[in-house]
Enzyme design. Structure first.
Site, PDB file in Angstrom:
ATOM      1  N   HIS A  13       0.610  -1.126  -0.051  1.00 45.67           N
ATOM      2  CA  HIS A  13       0.124   0.109  -0.150  1.00 45.67           C
ATOM      3  C   HIS A  13       0.690   1.294  -0.195  1.00 45.67           C
ATOM      4  CE1 HIS A  13      -4.059  -1.541   0.932  1.00 45.67           C
ATOM      5  NE2 HIS A  13      -3.352  -2.759   1.006  1.00 45.67           N
ATOM      6  N   GLU A  86       0.021 -13.344   3.771  1.00 45.74           N
ATOM      7  CA  GLU A  86      -0.912 -13.512   2.438  1.00 45.74           C
ATOM      8  C   GLU A  86      -0.250 -14.442   1.801  1.00 45.74           C
ATOM      9  OE1 GLU A  86      -3.134  -9.225   2.136  1.00 45.74           O
ATOM     10  OE2 GLU A  86      -1.776  -9.745   0.333  1.00 45.74           O
TER      11      GLU A  86
END
Length: 380
Positions: A13, A86
């Protein structure tokens, strides 16, 4: 297992938010029929996750229902705790042959001898991927698009990279997917041109219909005025014998609304019905005296009277009426306001015509007396 997502994008991000957004948009639009919003469903946490108190659990559920994992590789992503978790979940629960790599920064190097990445030269991958690939995986280079302000499939290089990543998601080869995208683009273009042509035709039709409606409106107004004028004229003709004054008013209204043959006939009939109105000539022709009643002598008879009494008055009357004459309406106070007058002769002759032979004889007598008096005075 039911797969709700076609792909899951994992990225940093801090560094690659804009690039991830452009990649997701490109994957959704490539080879998309113009009748559908999207063909494939790509997950990106910013746009796909709703607010909840279990972010980690939501991410894991999305990973479980995704067919492919797209990792935007960069040194920042390799250091991210969320990205690392993830990837670890995918390694533990999903097949590695569906792990796709898109390099947005740093370096990725494959060592064919060890059949693993060259971890001395690789900076964009986390260490959890060490020894996880038996063969060289597919990856594409997105580093030249990292600083782009707006990414679009109209950019040939970006479109080629998106097609490389989208081909396995669609279950087609890259060439087949590219051909399908071009076909859908041509269909959309034809539909757009057809829509523009249809709208143009509709606009022209609307304009023609508007002009025609305006013409019809004008014709309708003309017909309405003509009908109103004819109705007024008919009413004037109907009451001309019993109410000449009202008939004259209706005839005037009919002529003002729309001059027609019927209105002209009504005007003539109204004039004839009011023929008995007295007409008087006065000095200058600027004033018309009031009527003395419907039973007075008609105008022609009044003009003929001084001609019978003294023929010398006729030329004077003709000279007085010829140079300046106009039709004037008698004031409302008159018994018959529809009476019309012509500007008459000089005052002296008009008085002679009004008073008749008695005044003429008196004036001649006075003149003879004055002439005799002057003659006597000269003799003395």
């Amino acid at each position: 297992m039911d797969h709700g997502r076609d792909a899951f994008i994992s990225y940093s991000h801090k560094r690659d938010s804009a690039l991830a957004e452009g990649l997701q948009r490109g994957l959704h639009r490539l080879a998309r029929p113009w009748t559908r919003r999207q063909v494939i469903n790509v997950f990106r946490d910013t746009t796909s996750l709703s607010a909840n108190n279990d972010l980690g659990g939501s991410i894991k559920r999305e990973l479980e229902h995704s067919r492919y994992f797209i990792y935007l590789a960069s040194p920042e992503a390799a250091q991210s705790r969320w990205v690392r978790e993830e990837i670890e979940f995918w390694i533990d629960n999903r097949p590695m042959d569906r792990f796709l790599i898109a390099v947005s920064g740093g370096t990725v190097a494959w060592d064919t001898n060890t059949r693993d990445f060259d971890w001395d030269a690789t900076t964009a991958l986390p260490a959890v991927l060490r020894g996880k690939f038996g063969t060289e995986p597919l990856w594409v280079d997105l580093t030249r698009f990292r600083e782009s302000e707006k990414l679009s499939l109209r950019q040939a290089e970006f479109r080629d990279v998106v097609a490389t990543l989208a081909a396995p998601l669609h279950g087609r080869t890259k060439d087949a997917l590219d051909s399908e995208d071009l076909r859908q683009h041509r269909i959309a273009t034809r539909m757009l041109r057809g829509s523009v042509a249809a709208l143009s035709l509709l606009l022209v039709t609307s304009l023609v219909a508007g002009v025609f409606a305006w013409q019809q409106r004008g014709e309708a107004l003309v017909r309405a005025r003509r009908s109103a004028s004819q109705a007024l004229a008919a009413r004037a003709l109907e009451i001309a014998g019993t109410d000449p004054r009202r008939a004259a008013q209706l005839a005037l209204y009919a002529e003002a609304v729309q001059p027609t043959g019927e209105s002209a006939q009504a005007m003539a009939r109204a004039v004839a019905a009011n023929e008995g109105v007295a007409r008087h000539f006065e000095a200058g022709g600027d004033q018309v005296s009031e009527s003395r009643g419907a039973g007075m002598i008609p105008l022609q008879q009044r003009l003929d009277q001084p001609r019978r009494q003294h023929p010398r008055l006729l030329p004077g009357l003709q000279r007085g009426a010829s140079p300046r004459h106009s039709i004037r309406q008698v004031p409302a106070a008159a018994s018959h306001p529809w009476a019309t007058e012509r500007r008459g002769p000089p005052v002296q002759r008009r008085r002679q015509a009004a008073h008749g032979g008695d005044h003429l004889q008196r004036d001649r007598a006075v003149g003879r007396a004055r002439h005799q008096a002057d003659a006597d005075h000269r003799r003395q």
